[in-house]
Design a protein around this motif. Structure first.
Motif, short mmCIF file in Angstrom:
data_model
loop_
_atom_site.label_atom_id
_atom_site.label_comp_id
_atom_site.label_asym_id
_atom_site.label_seq_id
_atom_site.Cartn_x
_atom_site.Cartn_y
_atom_site.Cartn_z
N TYR A 156 -1.14 -8.36 -0.56
CA TYR A 156 -0.35 -7.21 -0.99
C TYR A 156 0.24 -6.52 0.23
N GLY A 157 0.83 -5.33 0.03
CA GLY A 157 1.38 -4.58 1.15
C GLY A 157 2.85 -4.88 1.37
N LYS A 158 3.43 -4.17 2.33
CA LYS A 158 4.87 -4.23 2.58
C LYS A 158 5.40 -5.65 2.75
N LEU B 260 -6.18 2.62 4.95
CA LEU B 260 -6.06 3.87 4.19
C LEU B 260 -4.61 4.10 3.77
N GLN B 261 -3.69 3.87 4.72
CA GLN B 261 -2.27 4.05 4.42
C GLN B 261 -1.84 3.12 3.30
N GLU B 262 -2.29 1.90 3.36
CA GLU B 262 -1.88 0.92 2.34
C GLU B 262 -2.46 1.25 0.97
N LEU B 263 -3.65 1.86 0.97
CA LEU B 263 -4.22 2.31 -0.31
C LEU B 263 -3.34 3.40 -0.91
N MET B 264 -2.90 4.34 -0.05
CA MET B 264 -2.03 5.41 -0.55
C MET B 264 -0.73 4.84 -1.10
N ASP B 265 -0.26 3.76 -0.48
CA ASP B 265 1.03 3.20 -0.87
C ASP B 265 1.03 2.56 -2.26
N LEU C 146 -6.71 11.12 8.30
CA LEU C 146 -6.06 10.25 7.32
C LEU C 146 -6.91 10.13 6.05
N PHE C 147 -8.21 10.14 6.22
CA PHE C 147 -9.14 10.08 5.10
C PHE C 147 -8.92 11.27 4.17
N ARG C 148 -8.81 12.46 4.76
CA ARG C 148 -8.59 13.67 3.95
C ARG C 148 -7.21 13.64 3.30
N ASN C 149 -6.21 13.13 4.04
CA ASN C 149 -4.88 12.97 3.44
C ASN C 149 -4.95 12.04 2.23
N ALA C 150 -5.71 10.97 2.39
CA ALA C 150 -5.83 9.98 1.32
C ALA C 150 -6.48 10.60 0.08
N LEU C 151 -7.52 11.42 0.29
CA LEU C 151 -8.16 12.11 -0.83
C LEU C 151 -7.15 12.98 -1.56
N ASP C 152 -6.38 13.75 -0.77
CA ASP C 152 -5.36 14.64 -1.36
C ASP C 152 -4.32 13.84 -2.13
N ALA C 153 -4.00 12.65 -1.62
CA ALA C 153 -2.95 11.84 -2.23
C ALA C 153 -3.44 11.15 -3.51
#
Length: 255
Positions: A123-125, A176-181, A215-222
């Motif tokens: 998966y991913g970009k 983490l970024q890819e999970l958010m995506d 980034l972890f906290r950003n991910a939670l918020d997202a």
DNA sequence: TTTGCAGGGTTAGAAAACTT
DNA sequence: AAGTTTTCTAACCCTGCAAA
């Protein structure tokens, strides 16, 4: 549910850790006094669980395709309660373990009814990444979105709080970024695999990698869900210890 | 500072090879 | 032509260190 056996295997061989070196190698003295070099699948610093002289457990797996016949699986360390406890250090195990946990129905409440599980799905970009587990909910499930599950082996802790990572990990940040995506078309779940029974909560290892914590906290918020899972490691198997709460704040902030 | 690679082993999926 | 088995490849485990 707690105590459910998830994996079982031939009893491991016990020994004493002499030294760990070149990241992949560890010299271990067996009970009969002989010395062997074992493969150490954990390439990280293994903060707090790497103690020369400690007891360790090895799996004997000779094969023509392997250079080393032994694999280092577990290490005995002082636990949160002052008692010794065994920690799973093989980073290849958590993926299988979490899959077994889901298949045993231990996460039905959090994930819903699951129809099928695929591992290492591209998966991913640029389709260059692989998600550890991709879950397809059953047709009866209320939320029909696929569930992307990223598993992280967690061996480090302070007190009774498990921490990941124990070093700077740009790769972990990427995950983490890819999970958010994948949000919001899919559910994104980060599962810290707490490979020791003495921890009661999970938090990001801010002191080791502040950017990961951020980034972890950003991910939670997202909307990324975090579902820490705790296990006990025995000589002949691994058993379910239940989920644990995830804390966004670094543990030192509470002091 | 950033990039690239190494290290032993595992895995899924693609590609090749071999059977019916 | 279709199915089965073997081989191959790339990403993963995840930094740590050397070179550009």
């Amino acid at each position: 549910m707690t105590g459910t056996p998830l994996l079982s295997f031939e009893p491991l061989t016990e020994g004493i850790l002499l030294k760990r070196y070149k990241r992949f190698l560890a010299d271990i003295e067996l009970e009969d006094g002989s010395c062997v070099t074992a493969h150490c699948a954990n390439t990280g610093p293994m903060t707090g669980v790497l103690i020369p002289g400690q007891r360790v457990r090895l799996r004997h797996a000779p094969s023509p395709t392997r250079k080393l016949a032994w694999t280092w699986e577990q290490a005995e360390v002082p636990g949160a309660d002052g008692q010794l406890c065994w920690v799973g250090i093989n980073t290849a195990l958590p993926n299988r373990l979490i899959r077994a946990t889901i298949e045993a129905g231990c996460l039905r409440e959090q994930l819903g009814e699951i129809e099928s599980i695929r591992a290492e799905v591209v998966y991913g970009k640029n389709r260059k990444s692989r998600i550890d587990l991709l879950l397809q909910p059953s047709r009866e499930a209320i939320d029909q979105r696929p569930i992307y599950v990223e598993v992280k082996n967690t061996t480090w802790s302070t007190g009774s709080t498990a921490l990941f990572p124990d070093t700077v990990t740009t790769r972990g940040q990427k995950h983490l970024q890819e999970l958010m995506d994948v949000l919001p078309e899919a559910r994104a779940v980060l599962i810290p695999c707490l490979s020791r029974p003495d921890v009661t909560a999970f938090a990001p290892g801010d002191s080791a990698d502040p950017r990961y914590g951020e980034l972890f906290r950003n991910a939670l918020d997202a909307g990324v869900e975090v579902l820490p899972c705790c296990f006990r490691f025995d000589r002949d198997g691994v058993t379910w210890q239940g989920t644990r709460p995830a804390q966004g704040q670094q543990p030192s902030a509470a002091l």
